[in-house]
Design a protein around this motif. Structure first.
Motif, PDB file in Angstrom:
ATOM      1  N   THR A 256      16.655 -20.717   5.660  1.00 64.46           N
ATOM      2  CA  THR A 256      16.871 -21.529   6.752  1.00 64.46           C
ATOM      3  C   THR A 256      17.393 -23.188   6.250  1.00 64.46           C
ATOM      4  N   ASP A 257      18.620 -23.397   6.228  1.00 64.29           N
ATOM      5  CA  ASP A 257      19.069 -24.490   5.513  1.00 64.29           C
ATOM      6  C   ASP A 257      18.832 -24.336   4.162  1.00 64.29           C
ATOM      7  N   ARG A 258      17.998 -25.343   3.532  1.00 61.61           N
ATOM      8  CA  ARG A 258      17.844 -25.207   2.293  1.00 61.61           C
ATOM      9  C   ARG A 258      16.392 -24.833   1.844  1.00 61.61           C
ATOM     10  N   THR A 259      15.746 -24.339   2.890  1.00 61.79           N
ATOM     11  CA  THR A 259      14.348 -23.977   2.476  1.00 61.79           C
ATOM     12  C   THR A 259      14.290 -22.206   2.373  1.00 61.79           C
ATOM     13  N   VAL A 260      13.426 -21.739   1.351  1.00 58.16           N
ATOM     14  CA  VAL A 260      13.435 -20.559   1.136  1.00 58.16           C
ATOM     15  C   VAL A 260      12.030 -20.169   1.262  1.00 58.16           C
ATOM     16  N   ARG A 261      11.814 -18.886   1.819  1.00 56.40           N
ATOM     17  CA  ARG A 261      10.384 -18.349   2.301  1.00 56.40           C
ATOM     18  C   ARG A 261      10.523 -17.027   1.370  1.00 56.40           C
ATOM     19  N   THR A 262       9.599 -16.589   0.443  1.00 52.39           N
ATOM     20  CA  THR A 262       9.577 -15.368  -0.067  1.00 52.39           C
ATOM     21  C   THR A 262       8.021 -15.216  -0.366  1.00 52.39           C
ATOM     22  N   GLY A 263       7.983 -14.128  -1.282  1.00 62.31           N
ATOM     23  CA  GLY A 263       6.409 -13.987  -1.587  1.00 62.31           C
ATOM     24  C   GLY A 263       6.642 -12.938  -2.763  1.00 62.31           C
ATOM     25  N   ALA A 264       5.242 -12.743  -3.218  1.00 62.87           N
ATOM     26  CA  ALA A 264       4.816 -11.310  -4.170  1.00 62.87           C
ATOM     27  C   ALA A 264       3.854 -10.525  -3.367  1.00 62.87           C
ATOM     28  N   LEU A 265       4.076  -9.575  -3.299  1.00 66.46           N
ATOM     29  CA  LEU A 265       3.425  -8.208  -2.669  1.00 66.46           C
ATOM     30  C   LEU A 265       3.117  -7.192  -3.854  1.00 66.46           C
ATOM     31  N   ALA A 266       2.139  -7.155  -4.409  1.00 65.16           N
ATOM     32  CA  ALA A 266       1.977  -6.170  -5.386  1.00 65.16           C
ATOM     33  C   ALA A 266       0.270  -5.977  -5.597  1.00 65.16           C
ATOM     34  N   GLY A 267       0.086  -4.884  -6.005  1.00 61.94           N
ATOM     35  CA  GLY A 267      -1.326  -4.530  -6.096  1.00 61.94           C
ATOM     36  C   GLY A 267      -1.993  -3.959  -4.823  1.00 61.94           C
ATOM     37  N   SER A 268      -2.639  -2.701  -4.794  1.00 68.82           N
ATOM     38  CA  SER A 268      -2.844  -2.129  -3.603  1.00 68.82           C
ATOM     39  C   SER A 268      -4.090  -1.220  -3.812  1.00 68.82           C
ATOM     40  N   THR A 269      -4.799  -1.316  -2.544  1.00 67.82           N
ATOM     41  CA  THR A 269      -5.948  -0.217  -2.475  1.00 67.82           C
ATOM     42  C   THR A 269      -5.864   0.157  -0.952  1.00 67.82           C
ATOM     43  N   GLY A 270      -6.879   1.388  -0.713  1.00 61.57           N
ATOM     44  CA  GLY A 270      -6.942   1.740   0.940  1.00 61.57           C
ATOM     45  C   GLY A 270      -7.855   0.928   1.677  1.00 61.57           C
ATOM     46  N   ARG A 271      -7.954   1.214   2.996  1.00 60.50           N
ATOM     47  CA  ARG A 271      -8.611   0.795   3.892  1.00 60.50           C
ATOM     48  C   ARG A 271      -9.988   1.418   4.157  1.00 60.50           C
ATOM     49  N   GLY A 272     -11.225   0.899   4.216  1.00 56.79           N
ATOM     50  CA  GLY A 272     -12.335   1.183   4.502  1.00 56.79           C
ATOM     51  C   GLY A 272     -12.802   2.077   5.807  1.00 56.79           C
ATOM     52  N   ASP A 273     -13.833   2.890   5.842  1.00 56.57           N
ATOM     53  CA  ASP A 273     -13.825   3.347   7.103  1.00 56.57           C
ATOM     54  C   ASP A 273     -14.747   2.465   7.938  1.00 56.57           C
ATOM     55  N   THR A 274     -15.630   1.782   7.310  1.00 60.29           N
ATOM     56  CA  THR A 274     -16.429   0.689   7.939  1.00 60.29           C
ATOM     57  C   THR A 274     -16.006  -0.707   7.429  1.00 60.29           C
ATOM     58  N   ARG A 275     -16.328  -1.682   8.338  1.00 61.94           N
ATOM     59  CA  ARG A 275     -15.904  -3.310   7.744  1.00 61.94           C
ATOM     60  C   ARG A 275     -16.694  -3.481   6.476  1.00 61.94           C
ATOM     61  N   ASN A 276     -18.023  -3.244   5.992  1.00 64.70           N
ATOM     62  CA  ASN A 276     -18.460  -3.250   4.812  1.00 64.70           C
ATOM     63  C   ASN A 276     -17.677  -2.587   3.533  1.00 64.70           C
ATOM     64  N   GLU A 277     -17.357  -1.273   3.937  1.00 60.94           N
ATOM     65  CA  GLU A 277     -16.283  -0.613   2.950  1.00 60.94           C
ATOM     66  C   GLU A 277     -15.185  -1.450   2.658  1.00 60.94           C
ATOM     67  N   ASP A 278     -14.436  -1.737   3.989  1.00 57.88           N
ATOM     68  CA  ASP A 278     -13.186  -2.432   3.842  1.00 57.88           C
ATOM     69  C   ASP A 278     -13.243  -3.583   3.040  1.00 57.88           C
ATOM     70  N   GLU A 279     -14.303  -4.554   3.368  1.00 57.14           N
ATOM     71  CA  GLU A 279     -14.466  -5.583   2.461  1.00 57.14           C
ATOM     72  C   GLU A 279     -14.939  -5.257   1.055  1.00 57.14           C
ATOM     73  N   TRP A 280     -15.355  -4.403   0.748  1.00 57.13           N
ATOM     74  CA  TRP A 280     -15.841  -3.869  -0.747  1.00 57.13           C
ATOM     75  C   TRP A 280     -14.363  -3.949  -1.514  1.00 57.13           C
ATOM     76  N   LEU A 281     -13.618  -3.088  -0.735  1.00 54.58           N
ATOM     77  CA  LEU A 281     -12.358  -2.481  -1.484  1.00 54.58           C
ATOM     78  C   LEU A 281     -11.532  -3.823  -1.758  1.00 54.58           C
ATOM     79  N   ALA A 282     -11.598  -4.610  -0.655  1.00 57.69           N
ATOM     80  CA  ALA A 282     -10.807  -5.902  -0.928  1.00 57.69           C
ATOM     81  C   ALA A 282     -11.374  -6.805  -2.167  1.00 57.69           C
ATOM     82  N   GLU A 283     -12.630  -6.896  -2.260  1.00 56.68           N
ATOM     83  CA  GLU A 283     -12.918  -7.643  -3.268  1.00 56.68           C
ATOM     84  C   GLU A 283     -12.768  -7.086  -4.528  1.00 56.68           C
ATOM     85  N   GLU A 284     -12.817  -5.484  -4.387  1.00 53.62           N
ATOM     86  CA  GLU A 284     -12.654  -4.917  -5.741  1.00 53.62           C
ATOM     87  C   GLU A 284     -11.134  -5.098  -6.182  1.00 53.62           C
ATOM     88  N   LEU A 285     -10.190  -5.206  -5.168  1.00 55.47           N
ATOM     89  CA  LEU A 285      -8.973  -5.395  -5.513  1.00 55.47           C
ATOM     90  C   LEU A 285      -8.679  -6.992  -5.962  1.00 55.47           C
TER      91      LEU A 285
END
Length: 441
Positions: A256-285
């Motif tokens: 937009t005009d002279r402003t660029v928005r982008t980003g890096a999206l790389a490195g993946s893991t699954g979602r947990g079945d519980t909130r605790n498992e989900d957060e554990w997977l996120a921290e592991e990532l």
């Protein structure tokens, strides 16, 4: 419809008269236009706006290594011929995309999808900040006014219908097999150990036979609910081409005009079945050396590609991007350009990012071409829109599928670096199939 391509595209576009006009609309279902219009059709939905478009006052196609430049020059000439006072949210745009590779196709899967294809729609409906706009283009102001009245009447008279569910899958075929995949990964790791590669993204395809045809409006509606912060898209260039659609979390570039928005999206893991498992997977990532190394390569490459045209490039804090079935490492990147640039200059500079290609870029692309036993087509390539100012937004077409009649082909990939494990990478790809499989099963 005027189709512009090849060496004569710029001259033809500059001589093509185009008029646009628009009107505010009352509330209506966003998928009505796609249900009542003939191909070509486009749907583009992002966090800030939702657009549906149909018909073609003009289209632009290009093949080969100069396709970005051809589309850019043709789009500029076409917009210079455009007349009509239209509010910015409702402005006419060219919608389309590019193939991942340029050149000859290896099979017929992507027939109807050129190396580059963009359309200036006859009719465009835009939802932006709570307001809805109807925009039309035509060869003359009088025809545009008549078309505006006609489409307003058609949209007002159209009724929504009960949504259908996924069609169901009756058979599936994977390319490559798990055994062949393991061999491909080992070969790539050998090249990495020999310093011929630093990273390469290898993809798979999953072809499925369906119990019935896919309702693209219904599939997109389900994706809207599950992936509201992703770009949901659908491109149907012609009646026989099928529809390429998906919900991608990855922005290639937004200008937009002279402003660029982008980003890096790389490195993946699954979602947990519980909130605790989900957060554990996120921290592991977040703590994963392998995934952070893969992510660092993407951030480094994007910064290097933007540096030649930017006054400054800033990198935000690395965080976890949570989607319905997968979590990613994400780093926002912003840039202030050193002058006026067309968005397609940036698209050409950034495609493919190491998140879908690899490093060094040329060696990674050659590895992909020689390894993958299917045609990527528009998968993992830039899709989006351009406006008359040369601004625009393009996403990387991952989490996507090509649907035609009672078949669909899904695509997903994984980034291979020095300590990649073939079985883990196989499992990651299966996670990335889920967004589209959920719309078909």
């Amino acid at each position: 419809m005027e189709t512009l391509h090849g060496d004569e595209a710029v001259g033809a576009a500059s001589e093509l008269p185009v008029s646009a006009c628009s009107r505010r609309l009352e509330d209506f279902s966003p998928d009505v236009l796609q249900r009542i219009a003939d191909a070509p059709t486009v749907v583009w939905r992002g966090p800030r706006e939702s657009i549906a478009a149909a018909g073609a006052t003009a289209s632009v196609s290009a093949d080969g290594p100069d396709r970005f430049e051809t589309v850019r020059e043709t789009a500029t000439a076409l917009f210079e011929s455009l007349t009509g006072d239209v509010p910015r949210p409702a402005r006419p745009r060219l919608f389309g995309g590019f193939a991942f590779h340029d050149g000859a196709r290896s099979d017929t899967t992507w027939d109807g999808f050129p190396d580059a294809w963009f359309v200036l729609p006859r009719v465009q409906v835009t939802a932006h900040n709570g307001a809805r706009w109807l925009t039309v283009t035509a060869e003359t102001p009088d025809i545009a006014t008549e078309r505006l009245d006609d489409w307003q009447e058609r949209l007002a008279g159209a009724t929504d219908r009960e949504r259908s569910g996924p069609p169901g899958i009756v058979d599936e075929r994977r390319t490559p097999s798990r055994e062949d995949w393991r061999e491909q990964i080992e070969a790539a790791l050998s090249d990495i150990r020999a310093a011929r590669l630093r990273k390469v993204v290898l993809a798979q395809s999953l072809s499925v036979d369906l119990a019935g045809p896919v309702s693209i409006p219904d599939a997109l509606a389900r994706l809207d609910g599950t992936y509201p912060d992703c770009y949901r898209f659908a491109f149907t260039p012609g009646d026989e081409a099928g529809t390429f659609f998906g919900a991608t979390p990855e922005t290639l570039v937004s200008l937009t005009d002279r402003t660029v928005r982008t980003g890096a999206l790389a490195g993946s893991t699954g979602r947990g079945d519980t909130r605790n498992e989900d957060e554990w997977l996120a921290e592991e990532l977040l703590d994963s050396d392998k995934d952070n190394h893969e992510h660092d390569l993407v951030v480094e490459a994007i910064r290097e590609q933007l540096d030649p045209v930017a006054e400054r490039v800033t990198t935000g804090k690395r965080s976890i991007r949570k989607l319905a079935t997968v979590q990613h490492l994400e780093t926002p990147i912003r840039a202030a350009l050193d002058g006026d640039r067309h968005v397609l200059e940036l698209v050409e500079a950034l495609h493919p990012t190491p998140a879908v290609g690899g490093l060094p870029p040329d060696a990674a692309l050659e590895t992909i071409k020689s390894t993958e036993a299917f045609d990527r087509g528009w998968y993992a390539a830039p899709v989006g829109w351009i406006d008359a100012d040369g601004d625009g937004t393009f996403a990387v077409a991952i989490r996507s599928a090509l649907a035609r009649d009672r078949t669909a082909t899904l695509f997903a990939g994984a980034g291979i670096v020095a300590d990649s494990d073939p079985d883990r990478e196989w499992d990651e790809v299966q996670l990335k199939y889920r967004p589209m499989l959920d719309e078909l099963e």
